[in-house]
Write an enzyme that holds these catalytic residues in place. Sequence first.
Site, PDB file in Angstrom:
ATOM      1  N   ASP A  87       0.854  -1.191   0.000  1.00 44.75           N
ATOM      2  CA  ASP A  87       0.000   0.000   0.000  1.00 44.75           C
ATOM      3  C   ASP A  87       0.895   1.248   0.000  1.00 44.75           C
ATOM      4  OD1 ASP A  87      -3.153   0.615   1.028  1.00 44.75           O
ATOM      5  OD2 ASP A  87      -1.686   2.239   1.225  1.00 44.75           O
ATOM      6  N   HIS A 100      -3.780  -6.591  -3.863  1.00 41.17           N
ATOM      7  CA  HIS A 100      -3.757  -6.383  -5.318  1.00 41.17           C
ATOM      8  C   HIS A 100      -5.055  -6.834  -5.971  1.00 41.17           C
ATOM      9  CE1 HIS A 100      -1.578  -5.759  -9.085  1.00 41.17           C
ATOM     10  NE2 HIS A 100      -1.983  -6.944  -9.514  1.00 41.17           N
ATOM     11  N   TYR A 142      -3.395   2.538  -6.505  1.00 36.76           N
ATOM     12  CA  TYR A 142      -2.342   3.548  -6.383  1.00 36.76           C
ATOM     13  C   TYR A 142      -2.777   4.511  -5.275  1.00 36.76           C
ATOM     14  CZ  TYR A 142      -0.030   2.086 -10.738  1.00 36.76           C
ATOM     15  OH  TYR A 142       0.640   1.401 -11.711  1.00 36.76           O
TER      16      TYR A 142
END
Length: 506
Positions: free
Chosen positions: A91, A160, A452
């Site tokens: 992260d 993910h 992101y």
Amino acid sequence: YAASDPTYQSLLQCLSQSIPSQNASAILFSNNNPSYASVLQAYIRNARFNTSETPKPTIIITPTEESHVSAAVTCSQKVGFQIKVRSGGHDYEGLSYVFGEPFFILDMFNLRSISIDISDESAWVQSGATLGELYYNIWESSNVHGFPGGVCPTVGVGGHLSGAGYGTLMRKYGVSSDHIMDARIVDVNGKILDRNGMGEDLFWAIRGGGAASFGVVLAYKVKLVRVSETVTVFRVDRLLADDANATDVAYKWQSVAATTDNNLFMRMLLQPATRNRRRTVRVSIRGLYLGDASGVVALLNNDFPEMGLTRENCTEMRWIDSVLWWTNIDVGTPPSVLLDRNVNDADFLKRKSDYVQTPIHREGLESLWQKMTELGNVGLACNAYGGRMDQLSATDTPFPHRTGNLYKIQYSVNWDEPGNEADMNYTSQARELHEFMTQFVSNNPRRAYFNYRDIDIGTTETWSYEQGKVYGESYFTGNYERLVDVKTAVDPKNFFRNEQSIPPRT
Ligand code: FDA
């Protein structure tokens, strides 16, 4: 940690009711355990969140069995502590291991088994596995199968896949979460649920909406995809200072990369560089083609002659070797390097993202070069969309960035000097460039990619619908509403929360 510490004792006592007490103490690392610091740091991938000021967990819980996760969820609530679930720890804002309230980390690294079923072209993969481990296990079973996941092999499956996940197979096959067939999750009551048990709404939410708002993912069942026996990679570099044509290449890339053959993925890197002590910009295009070199040379000489791709720029290899190539590991290195969990050292870093829906015109690119050279440290990685991404609807999964997006930008800045001054200097460069790009990128809402993670988009302190909507609409556009509905149904008291989680309706 003193054996008499009341938090440790209460947690141990509670866990011991469902796990033998010896096992329970073996999976707990309190902050005076000699291994506490190394366990905590093993999965910190951003040095910004590895300082003496970073808030630390009171206890790290490291389950070795699924039942330990259930017990950890119920017992943390009983002792009144929050849990942060960490799989690979990638992260960008450290939300899996930092929190402003007293908290435990539920660290999933021991739960990393992978079982591949080639006859069914599927795999069960536990959330503590890494992408590299998944790719390696697939390759051990078949050289014509792969999985459309991220480029960095140490990224964790848990974060993910629950936050979408993309890589070089995205134009052919979409994102990782498009390939989830089933899942096992621990809900807020500590119950283990599969797809049938959790129902289609929750199953929808954890395929791109970020699982951290909804429960703890134990494992995903994923569909594997076909890859050709031989693939081709290439790299073409143009330095603006040497080659006036570099702007034309960047301009043309924007429309070609998203519309060319689905077997071709091209990433364009725009990076500050120096030439004869003068600042300039490097335009690099890296590609993966699911086919042989002559095929991609013919394709691009037709679609993109400005780039001037030749056979010499290309290398043919197996798909598994292309995984190494993309992550800058020397070609020829045995693929077992993908099992190494310690390959990337943790720099200080900041990332931000944007989506581009109409090509930036030449004058716009010229102004971007100027801004980048002025700032000096921020690079852009532009990842082409189109292909399969155009065929899926924005509501199929919570990940909404499908048709209409030409490419995604990742703004990236890394540094290695500790301290607040450096932090301020580099992060503000990334923010300034992001601000400058407003004129060229999506708006209403300005889109961002959830994986992101970027807390500049907005954070919540009250977990109100309105506060959540700010970052929720950037990451999920209209899917925010359905995510709030799912959250309200499965975790109305908001146990699973972080600074950018989905709030329940109140
Ligand atoms: P981490 O453990 O930090 O978790 C991320 C979030 O998911 C946290 O909120 C956490 O609580 C939650 N979570 C984790 N495990 C969970 C579980 N089992 N159940 C519920 N919630 C869970 N992305 C991409 O799409 N393509 C790419 O190529 C790359 N490349 C890349 C390279 C590098 C070096 C970094 C640092 C990051 C990327 N990323 C990326 C971004 C990456 O996909 C993103 O950070 C993922 O969320 C990381 O998953 P981890 O499990 O490693 O993170």
